[in-house]
Design a protein around this motif. Structure first.
Motif, PDB file in Angstrom:
ATOM      1  N   UNK A   1       0.835  -1.204   0.000  1.00 12.38           N
ATOM      2  CA  UNK A   1       0.000   0.000   0.000  1.00 12.38           C
ATOM      3  C   UNK A   1       0.868   1.252   0.000  1.00 12.38           C
ATOM      4  N   UNK A   2       1.940   1.245   0.818  1.00 12.37           N
ATOM      5  CA  UNK A   2       2.847   2.393   0.859  1.00 12.37           C
ATOM      6  C   UNK A   2       3.501   2.611  -0.501  1.00 12.37           C
ATOM      7  N   UNK A   3       3.968   1.535  -1.125  1.00  4.15           N
ATOM      8  CA  UNK A   3       4.653   1.652  -2.420  1.00  4.15           C
ATOM      9  C   UNK A   3       3.745   2.227  -3.488  1.00  4.15           C
ATOM     10  N   UNK A   4       2.467   1.882  -3.422  1.00  8.63           N
ATOM     11  CA  UNK A   4       1.510   2.345  -4.430  1.00  8.63           C
ATOM     12  C   UNK A   4       0.878   3.683  -4.053  1.00  8.63           C
ATOM     13  N   UNK A   5       1.200   4.195  -2.866  1.00  6.86           N
ATOM     14  CA  UNK A   5       0.645   5.477  -2.439  1.00  6.86           C
ATOM     15  C   UNK A   5      -0.846   5.446  -2.211  1.00  6.86           C
ATOM     16  N   UNK A   6      -1.357   4.330  -1.707  1.00  3.33           N
ATOM     17  CA  UNK A   6      -2.798   4.184  -1.546  1.00  3.33           C
ATOM     18  C   UNK A   6      -3.253   4.235  -0.081  1.00  3.33           C
ATOM     19  N   UNK A   7      -2.468   4.850   0.797  1.00  9.53           N
ATOM     20  CA  UNK A   7      -2.799   4.864   2.226  1.00  9.53           C
ATOM     21  C   UNK A   7      -4.166   5.498   2.503  1.00  9.53           C
ATOM     22  N   UNK A   8      -4.476   6.588   1.837  1.00  8.71           N
ATOM     23  CA  UNK A   8      -5.726   7.300   2.120  1.00  8.71           C
ATOM     24  C   UNK A   8      -6.945   6.610   1.532  1.00  8.71           C
ATOM     25  N   UNK A   9      -6.739   5.790   0.507  1.00  6.30           N
ATOM     26  CA  UNK A   9      -7.876   5.128  -0.151  1.00  6.30           C
ATOM     27  C   UNK A   9      -8.028   3.674   0.268  1.00  6.30           C
TER      28      UNK A   9
END
Length: 381
Positions: free
Chosen positions: A291-299
């Motif tokens: 999730x961190x690598x894909x930048x999807x923390x907020x979603x």
């Protein structure tokens, strides 16, 4: 005027500790009888009233010198005897959750004067079979199995049955064995409701897909954790469309959680809202890396299971923008204090329920401070 010489001689010596003397009198009575005794029998033989005798016995029991049967209410002295030899094959010494379980068992075995033989299954079915054979050869009085492969469980059960060795299975059931572990459906329900409430509060109930990170090799019982999770999400979001449910096997490892989550999220659009339920915290930590690598923390919102002593969990839950909204705690440090008394009661021919559960609690950003390291029970100290 001087005191009566006769009364003077009856007075205890100056440095005599009276309560300690009473405790030693009780222990001497139990040692001479070499069996189980009623409270009244001990009190009469030690020349004590029942209330005093009970307080002494209660203290000795709490310190592990005396065992009290819940069925007969009789007391038995443990001091000076190797009461039982118990074999314990841990799942893997490299797993922080398992390490906490093992340490608790070692400490509890010392308290009860039980000889505990610790082996390491290394999460490998072939090793589990070898360890079972070693326990049989060492003629243990009881065997504790902690291994995740449901397909090898019947073989282990047959081996111990042939050797007439009673068994307990931790977390993953084994035929004929007493079970101790999570109430998986209830724990899953707790985690699923947390995910659903989060989505309703932060995303107005909009969920585009649900990813379930599973451990298929462990069989049906852990799978009920996933069923409970779905039911929990549905109860919190009854109007949501749950057709976008994705099942992925992580093998219960951090690497597995990372790989399957990375692959599943690469196809998701940036604005899609995703809920992830991990079968354990290892898989959750791997998923978080993806999730961190894909930048999807907020979603993305993820819930873990176990809440063992891995410090990374605390760091993630405390992070303001972390996708990890919580973990369902199973209190691995308390397993030993629950497991050893169950085994001792069984060996003393008491009736034991076939299924025994650990406690559960949801650890979240809101209550994380209540859960101190090494004591994951929600109590301050």
């Amino acid at each position: 005027m001087s005191e009566n010489p006769e009364s003077e001689s009856k007075r205890p010596p100056r440095y005599y500790i009276e309560v300690l003397g009473k405790a030693l009198d009780v222990m001497n009575v139990m040692k001479q009888q070499a069996g189980e005794l009623r409270l009244s029998e001990i009190a009469d033989a030690a020349h004590l009233d029942k209330a005093t005798a009970f307080r002494v016995l209660y203290t000795l029991e709490k310190r592990g010198y005396v065992f009290r049967s819940l069925q007969t209410k009789k007391f038995k002295l443990l001091l000076g005897y190797r009461i039982y030899r118990v074999g314990y094959a841990q799942l893997s010494s490299e797993d922080p959750f398992v390490h906490s379980v093992t340490q608790g068992l070692i400490e509890e075995a010392k308290r009860w004067r039980v000889e505990l033989i610790v082996m390491d299954n290394r999460a490998d079915p072939a090793t589990a079979v070898k360890n079972a054979q070693a326990m049989i050869e060492q003629k243990v009085d009881f065997a504790i199995e902690y291994q995740p492969h449901y397909r090898v469980a019947p073989l282990l059960a047959e081996m111990f049955a042939q050797a007439r060795i009673p068994t307990m299975a931790i977390d993953i059931p084994q035929p004929g064995a007493i079970f101790f572990g999570a109430n998986n459906y209830t724990a899953g329900l707790m985690g699923g409701q947390a995910l659903g409430h989060f989505a309703r509060k932060r995303w107005h109930g909009r969920v585009d897909r649900i990813i379930l990170l599973e451990l298929t090799q462990a069989g049906r019982t852990p799978q009920s954790r996933i069923l409970g999770t779905l039911r929990g999400i549905q109860s919190a979001l009854p109007a949501a469309d749950h057709r976008g449910v994705i099942h992925r096997d992580t093998k219960g490892t951090e690497a597995g959680g990372y790989q399957v989550t990375l692959k599943a999220l690469r196809s998701a659009r940036p604005r899609e809202h995703v809920l992830i339920a991990a079968v354990n915290d290892a898989a959750a930590l791997g998923a978080l890396r993806a999730i961190h690598e894909l930048g999807r923390d907020r979603a993305t919102a993820i819930i873990g299971h176990g809440f063992g002593p891995d410090p990374r969990l605390r760091v993630e839950i405390r992070r303001r923008d972390s996708a990890l909204i919580g973990s369902v705690a199973y209190f691995p440090d308390q397993y030993g204090s629950k497991i050893l008394p169950i085994i001792l009661r069984w060996l003393n021919q008491e009736q034991i329920p076939p299924t025994n559960h650990t406690d559960h609690a949801l650890v979240s950003k809101e209550n994380i401070r209540q859960f101190r390291p090494g004591r994951e029970d929600g109590k301050q100290r």
